[in-house]
Design an enzyme around this catalytic site. Sequence first.
Site, PDB file in Angstrom:
ATOM      1  N   SER A  73     -11.043   1.492  13.414  1.00 13.01           N
ATOM      2  CA  SER A  73     -10.040   0.295  12.757  1.00 13.01           C
ATOM      3  C   SER A  73     -10.011  -0.710  13.575  1.00 13.01           C
ATOM      4  CB  SER A  73      -8.692   0.945  12.636  1.00 13.01           C
ATOM      5  OG  SER A  73      -7.876   0.169  11.846  1.00 13.01           O
ATOM      6  N   SER A  85      -7.739  -2.543   5.922  1.00 12.24           N
ATOM      7  CA  SER A  85      -8.755  -1.549   5.791  1.00 12.24           C
ATOM      8  C   SER A  85      -9.593  -1.803   4.639  1.00 12.24           C
ATOM      9  CB  SER A  85      -8.001  -0.091   5.767  1.00 12.24           C
ATOM     10  OG  SER A  85      -9.044   0.843   5.911  1.00 12.24           O
ATOM     11  N   HIS A 124      -2.240 -10.773  11.526  1.00 11.93           N
ATOM     12  CA  HIS A 124      -1.832  -9.263  11.344  1.00 11.93           C
ATOM     13  C   HIS A 124      -1.662  -8.631  12.408  1.00 11.93           C
ATOM     14  CE1 HIS A 124      -1.637  -5.380   9.429  1.00 11.93           C
ATOM     15  NE2 HIS A 124      -2.904  -5.148   9.821  1.00 11.93           N
ATOM     16  N   CYS A 139      -3.396  -3.263   4.331  1.00 12.94           N
ATOM     17  CA  CYS A 139      -2.437  -4.625   4.547  1.00 12.94           C
ATOM     18  C   CYS A 139      -2.790  -5.724   4.123  1.00 12.94           C
ATOM     19  CB  CYS A 139      -2.479  -4.410   6.252  1.00 12.94           C
ATOM     20  SG  CYS A 139      -1.992  -3.060   7.041  1.00 12.94           S
ATOM     21  N   GLU A 170       0.722  -1.296   0.051  1.00 13.38           N
ATOM     22  CA  GLU A 170       0.110  -0.084   0.032  1.00 13.38           C
ATOM     23  C   GLU A 170       0.758   1.234   0.002  1.00 13.38           C
ATOM     24  OE1 GLU A 170      -1.997   0.916   3.607  1.00 13.38           O
ATOM     25  OE2 GLU A 170      -0.993  -0.577   4.579  1.00 13.38           O
ATOM     26  N   LYS A 186      -5.057  -9.615  21.970  1.00  9.70           N
ATOM     27  CA  LYS A 186      -6.379  -9.409  22.043  1.00  9.70           C
ATOM     28  C   LYS A 186      -7.168 -10.543  21.035  1.00  9.70           C
ATOM     29  CE  LYS A 186      -6.265  -4.833  23.817  1.00  9.70           C
ATOM     30  NZ  LYS A 186      -6.793  -3.175  23.408  1.00  9.70           N
TER      31      LYS A 186
END
Length: 531
Positions: free
Chosen positions: A208, A421, A248, A128, A94, A257
């Site tokens: 996000s 995204s 990722h 990503c 990107e 998390k």
Amino acid sequence: MSGLRKEENQGWPNNVGILALEVYFPSQYVDQSELEEFDSVSKGKYTIGLGQDKMGFCSDREDINSLCLTVVQRLMEKNNIDYTNIGRLEVGTETIIDKSKSVKTVLMQLFEKSGNTCIEGIDTTNACFGGTAALFNAVNWVESSSWDGRYALVVAGDIAVYATGNARCTGGAGAIAILIGPQAPIHVYDFYKPNMESEYPVVDGKLSIQCYLHALDKCYDRLTQQLQTAGIMTSPRLLDNADAFIFHSPYCKLVQKSVARLMLNDFLRHPGSNCTDSYNGLETFRLLLNDFLRHTGSNCTDSYNGLETFRLLLNDFLRHQGSNCTDSYNGLETFRLLLNDFLRHTGSNCTDSYNGLETFRGVKLEDTYFNKEIETAFMTASKPVFTQKTKPSLLLANQVGNIRPIQEIAGCRCVLFSYGSGLASALYSLRITDDLSPLSSLTRLVKNISDVKSCLDRRKKVSPKDFDALMKLREQTHHKAPYSPVGDTDSLFPGTWYLMSVDEKFRRQYDRKPLHPPTEAGDNGVDSGAS
């Protein structure tokens, strides 16, 4: 590594996947604890709150083209691959320098000397997720009727830089090159950037994170359904069905998390405690049944005489996969999962992970994205899984720990989550071969990336003040033409490509730092340039 030709492969290519890997990251970093002090934030905000130790970054001497040139040439050299044996080259990034000219176009200059101009592929861009899409495209090409018998090469790279503020500490830079072909040791089974005048993205951090976790939930549903249909799930819980979970990694704490999120999905998907009270008093039967299934014929005791037919039938039932097996097993899938789960778990070892979590049984996933109580409870409960199955994969993310030895990864199944995204995401599994022979492809792959830790240790630490100055320099010179970079080249790793100049028409000239020091005979050790 010699190239493959279609005539050498009888029938459809088997076990298509990753044959070789190469990783590149910049030779300098900033220490996150020092950056905390420089940014006047609370101690531990970056190192504990985000789980980051060091952050790699580029000076004005490196850009996305140079990163990818470096990692591709290193992969080709280390694996002794002829450039004529590459039939597809796909780049996922990107980081955009030119609105029309792809990074792949720049990389093609590495192939000039070989005369290989017949190479399919192009750049893939979706935040990503571009690298994952490029990987899928390459695998699909090798498995398709379009395949011409040569390797596919996937390159994924990015330079993540943020304006001064809370997001800057989550930056980084690096690239990876992946060689794809048959008989592979590893095989497959939010923000936006609206301003081309700046490298910095616009960030909505809370949204996000919500999108990331929402995508993980949806991918969890699809993957578990597919694994059940294929008969691969040996336990109702996804976390029990793989040896490693890799995510990722915008920052390391989000990865932890994510493991907790998978446990929450497992917890909500199955009513009750699943594996504790329902098995109380059955331990004797577990031991007896395992013993019965393991022993064969005359090797076992007389107590099993006459039961051989049942052993064969039961083993066949447990091994066959969903709809792939005969109609005689229709409607018994639930029993297969339950019986496999019963045989794999031992006593209290299988239920403690949900202890104290029953109060959350009725929650809805969409209401839990920012629920600190649930997040803390499941992060605590899933910590053993995170430590064993995910933490070893965070070495590069944390430093740009230890890498697991080859004996521990052979034969493993890994589940990977990729996110970009715009809610482009995938949760997929890879199987690693169990061939540990000295000349196996797995042995070669691991050997060729064994220098990653030593390269991390050889990096140069840059003070936050100098890091900030270099970020300002990149900001001021981004898309400037003509331009001659001023960054230091002495500290670059040997074999690194770097930017020499940008002319008035924005054309970029690159050169490569010698792999070895110049000789006294006058060889300057510099490789041929590229533009």
